[in-house]
Design an enzyme around this catalytic site. Structure first.
Site, PDB file in Angstrom:
ATOM      1  N   ARG A 180       0.809  -1.221   0.000  1.00 22.24           N
ATOM      2  CA  ARG A 180       0.000   0.000   0.000  1.00 22.24           C
ATOM      3  C   ARG A 180       0.842   1.270   0.000  1.00 22.24           C
ATOM      4  NH1 ARG A 180      -2.359  -3.672  -1.206  1.00 22.24           N
ATOM      5  NH2 ARG A 180      -4.334  -4.518  -0.440  1.00 22.24           N
ATOM      6  N   SER A 229     -11.269   0.685   2.773  1.00 22.88           N
ATOM      7  CA  SER A 229     -10.577   0.235   3.982  1.00 22.88           C
ATOM      8  C   SER A 229      -9.963   1.423   4.715  1.00 22.88           C
ATOM      9  CB  SER A 229      -9.481  -0.768   3.626  1.00 22.88           C
ATOM     10  OG  SER A 229     -10.041  -1.945   3.074  1.00 22.88           O
ATOM     11  N   GLU A 299      -5.001   3.830   6.205  1.00 23.73           N
ATOM     12  CA  GLU A 299      -4.933   3.659   4.751  1.00 23.73           C
ATOM     13  C   GLU A 299      -5.596   4.842   4.068  1.00 23.73           C
ATOM     14  OE1 GLU A 299      -6.378   0.353   1.473  1.00 23.73           O
ATOM     15  OE2 GLU A 299      -5.426  -0.319   3.324  1.00 23.73           O
TER      16      GLU A 299
END
Length: 317
Positions: A180, A229, A299
């Site tokens: 990520r 998320s 995130e």
């Protein structure tokens, strides 16, 4: 700086551009969480050339924020004191075949559209994008992934414009991908990318996409105002598991709530402010740390200024 004053300062930068410029522009309407304050100036370039021309004239001290579909973004209630550049489908939404197994897609192409285009072309390896909210630009910046596949598994090269309006072509290695994350310079604005697929029977791809879509519809609150998320998965476990164990499923602050369906999804129930949402996230981080010893990492990107007296202190330990 007031929107009017900033627009005056941008006189040279906006002279002759073909895109759209607006002052005191609300950002809550262009982010999936539907919260947060305005941008001093919002610029929606007509195309890559228009973007480069604008940046070449933009004063170096003017802050810049780039957004696409706004799916993974929380804007604070004080808004953004600077220029928000929003890449839209009109100028950055092209998608085409590139050779036998390549696809070139603009930064504003929705991830779901990229998956569909690849399926139509009989190119496998893109089905995971069917379940990812957002667009190609965000996927490139955060190495978006799901179901065991990540953006770095499909990218060949990325085209970008830097803060001075110069064009760059980055290789996969240049992107510096990790979980990520991309270590490519933060000032680069990704405008398109070349992806590589694998020839695969269309029926096989369709089955994979159907499975991804069914899982998302069953497990995620896709019809809510959410940013996807909220936290990255900690090593060795899933974020939702430690959030659930900390008793945070359904936890509510103001108009913000951790979803009852999938407790790693933060939702705006209708009246949430940016402050509600960020305070909820930091409260979850604290409780997870207290119960499991795990410090969750955001995130969702949180950007902009707090309103006076409403700063949210990040929970560190």
């Amino acid at each position: 700086m007031s929107p009017d004053r900033l627009l005056i300062r941008l006189g040279a930068a906006i002279h002759g551009i073909r895109g759209r410029v607006s002052g005191d522009a609300p950002l809550s309407s262009v982010t999936w969480l539907r919260a947060g304050g305005p941008a001093s100036v919002l610029f929606q370039p007509a195309d890559e050339e228009d973007l480069a021309s604008f940046l070449q004239q933009l004063p170096d001290d003017v802050p810049v924020l780039v957004i696409g579909l706004g799916s993974n973004l929380l804007i604070r209630d004080g808004g953004f004191d600077g220029v928000v550049i929003r890449l839209t489908g009109k100028g950055f939404g092209a998608i085409d075949r590139a050779g036998e197994t390549g696809i070139r897609a603009g930064a504003a192409v929705p991830d779901k559209r990229l998956a569909e285009f690849a399926a139509e072309a009989g190119l496998g390896g893109f089905a995971f994008y069917a379940g990812i909210p957002g667009a190609v630009g965000g996927a490139l910046r955060m190495n978006a992934g799901a179901h065991g596949t990540e953006t770095r598994d499909r990218v060949v090269e990325v085209t970008a414009i830097d803060r001075q309006g110069r064009r760059h072509v980055l290789s996969l290695a240049d992107m510096g991908y990790a979980y990520r994350h991309s270590s490519a310079p933060a000032d680069l604005i990704f405008t398109s990318a070349l992806f590589e697929g694998v020839p695969t029977p269309v029926e096989t791809i369709r089955a994979e996409m159907a499975e991804v879509t069914a899982h998302r519809e069953k497990a995620q609150p896709i019809r809510e105002k959410t940013g996807g998320s909220t936290f990255k998965n900690p090593e060795g476990t899933s974020a939702w598991k430690v959030i659930d164990a900390a008793g945070c499923r359904g936890l509510t602050i103001g108009g913000a709530q951790m979803s009852q369906m999938h407790c790693n999804f933060m939702i705006n129930t209708g009246t949430a402010t940016g402050h509600d949402l960020e305070l909820l996230g930091e409260t979850v981080r604290r409780r997870v740390r207290e119960t499991s010893g795990i410090l969750l990492e955001w995130e969702i990107k949180r950007l902009g200024a707090f309103l006076p007296g409403q700063a949210v202190t990040p929970f560190l330990d």
